[in-house]
Design a protein around this motif. Structure first.
Motif, PDB file in Angstrom:
ATOM      1  N   ALA A  66       0.822  -1.210   0.000  1.00 42.75           N
ATOM      2  CA  ALA A  66       0.000   0.000   0.000  1.00 42.75           C
ATOM      3  C   ALA A  66       0.852   1.253   0.000  1.00 42.75           C
ATOM      4  N   ASN A  67       1.958   1.224   0.720  1.00 43.41           N
ATOM      5  CA  ASN A  67       2.803   2.417   0.849  1.00 43.41           C
ATOM      6  C   ASN A  67       3.733   2.600  -0.337  1.00 43.41           C
ATOM      7  N   GLY A  68       4.302   1.494  -0.832  1.00 38.97           N
ATOM      8  CA  GLY A  68       5.255   1.593  -1.938  1.00 38.97           C
ATOM      9  C   GLY A  68       4.625   1.377  -3.294  1.00 38.97           C
ATOM     10  N   GLY A  69       4.012   0.216  -3.474  1.00 44.39           N
ATOM     11  CA  GLY A  69       3.443  -0.120  -4.774  1.00 44.39           C
ATOM     12  C   GLY A  69       2.298   0.778  -5.178  1.00 44.39           C
ATOM     13  N   LEU A  70       1.433   1.108  -4.224  1.00 41.34           N
ATOM     14  CA  LEU A  70       0.281   1.951  -4.546  1.00 41.34           C
ATOM     15  C   LEU A  70       0.723   3.355  -4.932  1.00 41.34           C
ATOM     16  N   ILE A  71       1.707   3.883  -4.210  1.00 41.96           N
ATOM     17  CA  ILE A  71       2.204   5.224  -4.535  1.00 41.96           C
ATOM     18  C   ILE A  71       2.818   5.235  -5.925  1.00 41.96           C
ATOM     19  N   CYS A  72       3.666   4.243  -6.225  1.00 38.08           N
ATOM     20  CA  CYS A  72       4.297   4.177  -7.556  1.00 38.08           C
ATOM     21  C   CYS A  72       3.244   4.090  -8.657  1.00 38.08           C
ATOM     22  N   THR A  73       2.239   3.232  -8.450  1.00 40.60           N
ATOM     23  CA  THR A  73       1.215   3.040  -9.477  1.00 40.60           C
ATOM     24  C   THR A  73       0.372   4.291  -9.678  1.00 40.60           C
ATOM     25  N   LEU A  74      -0.067   4.908  -8.577  1.00 38.07           N
ATOM     26  CA  LEU A  74      -0.908   6.106  -8.680  1.00 38.07           C
ATOM     27  C   LEU A  74      -0.141   7.266  -9.318  1.00 38.07           C
ATOM     28  N   VAL A  75       1.100   7.464  -8.881  1.00 42.32           N
ATOM     29  CA  VAL A  75       1.900   8.558  -9.455  1.00 42.32           C
ATOM     30  C   VAL A  75       2.166   8.298 -10.932  1.00 42.32           C
ATOM     31  N   PHE A  76       2.462   7.060 -11.284  1.00 41.31           N
ATOM     32  CA  PHE A  76       2.705   6.718 -12.684  1.00 41.31           C
ATOM     33  C   PHE A  76       1.469   6.967 -13.539  1.00 41.31           C
ATOM     34  N   LEU A  77       0.296   6.566 -13.040  1.00 42.19           N
ATOM     35  CA  LEU A  77      -0.950   6.804 -13.780  1.00 42.19           C
ATOM     36  C   LEU A  77      -1.234   8.302 -13.901  1.00 42.19           C
ATOM     37  N   LEU A  78      -1.010   9.036 -12.828  1.00 44.43           N
ATOM     38  CA  LEU A  78      -1.216  10.488 -12.876  1.00 44.43           C
ATOM     39  C   LEU A  78      -0.267  11.144 -13.872  1.00 44.43           C
ATOM     40  N   LEU A  79       0.963  10.660 -13.921  1.00 46.39           N
ATOM     41  CA  LEU A  79       1.924  11.193 -14.883  1.00 46.39           C
ATOM     42  C   LEU A  79       1.496  10.904 -16.319  1.00 46.39           C
ATOM     43  N   LEU A  80       1.025   9.670 -16.575  1.00 38.67           N
ATOM     44  CA  LEU A  80       0.565   9.324 -17.917  1.00 38.67           C
ATOM     45  C   LEU A  80      -0.632  10.181 -18.317  1.00 38.67           C
ATOM     46  N   ILE A  81      -1.561  10.365 -17.375  1.00 38.22           N
ATOM     47  CA  ILE A  81      -2.739  11.202 -17.657  1.00 38.22           C
ATOM     48  C   ILE A  81      -2.327  12.639 -17.924  1.00 38.22           C
ATOM     49  N   SER A  82      -1.403  13.144 -17.108  1.00 42.38           N
ATOM     50  CA  SER A  82      -0.974  14.532 -17.276  1.00 42.38           C
ATOM     51  C   SER A  82      -0.305  14.744 -18.630  1.00 42.38           C
ATOM     52  N   TYR A  83       0.527  13.800 -19.053  1.00 44.00           N
ATOM     53  CA  TYR A  83       1.194  13.956 -20.342  1.00 44.00           C
ATOM     54  C   TYR A  83       0.218  13.759 -21.498  1.00 44.00           C
ATOM     55  N   ALA A  84      -0.802  12.935 -21.298  1.00 44.64           N
ATOM     56  CA  ALA A  84      -1.843  12.810 -22.321  1.00 44.64           C
ATOM     57  C   ALA A  84      -2.594  14.131 -22.476  1.00 44.64           C
TER      58      ALA A  84
END
Length: 327
Positions: A199-217
């Motif tokens: 929850a602390n490591g994997g979830l943060i990486c996944t959420l930030v990565f998705l937010l980054l992909l959305i932002s660049y889209a």
């Protein structure tokens, strides 16, 4: 190992047990570490000295370079030392310290990449409001928030394992201590701890990565309405960020978004996103950015001219002191 709740030391098997391979890896990682430190320091010095690189983007880039150097320095010097001297033990206190430093700088870098994506969004999608939105105070606050996010992430990671009983084997088949290799040495059920780490490591990486992909889209979508020159400039600004994001987050997500278990490929992936990616970051940011490249050229040209002028002045003063030479 002593029969007690907390181990006094751990043993890392490292990348290889072959002495010849260890020497080769020592030279290779020493070269990688030197290139990474020199490259990031060059970025920091160039941004600090250059008057043209005064936008918020370069302020965040210099901060990211500092985080990369600190993140890499939390584990690579010890790895290089172990490869050279053949030592593979680490005390419990050193292990916890490495874990804390590694995650505070790694976590802060993750959040800073998200901040940099927001900066690119404002610069490309709202260029007329850029200097108002990304004023100096806002940039400092965003940087502090990134550091605070990394600190809280690191504290949470450390608190999940610090009080755990390490009374079983103290040998792990890895070259650094991260959460999952460490959990394998805990002599109690680690299911709940594994969920917390996920929850602390994997979830943060996944959420930030998705937010980054959305932002660049969102950033790249309006580019079709720009001229070809405008599209190339915008892509140049975003391309380096996207490359670094993919190189870091893809292996990071694989490492942390799964049950608390280690696999043979983990060591190779750890080498990639803890050593190779920080080394590539300054190359990507400098070579793919014409403003950074030009600023570096001007800086080195200026320094070369200063050294040459000092040399000429020294020669003139020496000739005057010696006087005319008569044969």
């Amino acid at each position: 190992m002593e029969s007690r709740n907390n181990a006094t030391y751990f043993v890392l098997l490292g990348l290889t047990q072959n002495p010849k391979d260890q020497k080769v890896l020592f030279v290779m990682f020493l070269l990688f570490y030197t290139l990474t430190v020199v490259g990031n320091l060059l970025i920091i010095v160039t941004i600090t000295v250059s008057k043209t690189l005064n936008s918020p983007m370069y302020f965040f880039l210099a901060s990211l370079s500092i985080m990369d150097v600190a993140y890499l320095s939390s584990m690579t010097p010890r790895l290089i030392s172990d490869l050279f001297f053949g030592e593979n033990t680490i005390s419990f206190e050193a292990c916890m310290s490495q874990l804390f430093i590694e995650h505070i700088f790694g976590g802060s870098g993750v959040f800073l990449l998200l901040v940099m994506a927001y900066d690119r969004y404002v610069a490309i999608c709202k260029p007329l409001h850029y200097l108002v939105v990304m004023r100096q105070r806002v940039c400092v606050v965003l940087l502090v928030v990134s550091w605070l996010g990394g600190f809280l992430h690191s504290v949470n990671q450390l608190s999940t394992v610090y009080g755990s009983p390490f009374c079983g084997p103290n040998v792990t088949d890895h070259f650094l201590f991260d959460m999952f290799p460490l959990l394998e040495l805990v002599c109690t059920d680690t299911y709940i701890i594994g969920i917390l780490v996920l929850a602390n490591g994997g979830l943060i990486c996944t959420l930030v990565f998705l937010l980054l992909l959305i932002s660049y889209a969102v950033i790249l979508h309006p580019l079709k309405n720009l001229s070809q020159e405008g599209r190339q400039k915008a892509l140049q600004k975003c391309g380096s960020h996207i490359t670094v994001v993919v190189c870091f987050f893809v292996p990071c997500i694989f490492m942390y978004v799964r049950p608390a278990k280690t696999f043979p490929i983990d060591k190779s992936l750890s080498v990639f996103f803890t050593i190779i990616t920080p080394m590539l970051s300054p190359l990507i940011y400098s070579l793919r950015n014409s403003e950074m490249t030009n600023a570096m050229k001007k800086l080195w040209r200026k320094k070369s001219d200063q050294i040459l002028n000092k040399y000429n002045i020294y020669n003139e003063e020496t000739n005057l002191a010696l006087g005319p030479i008569s044969l």
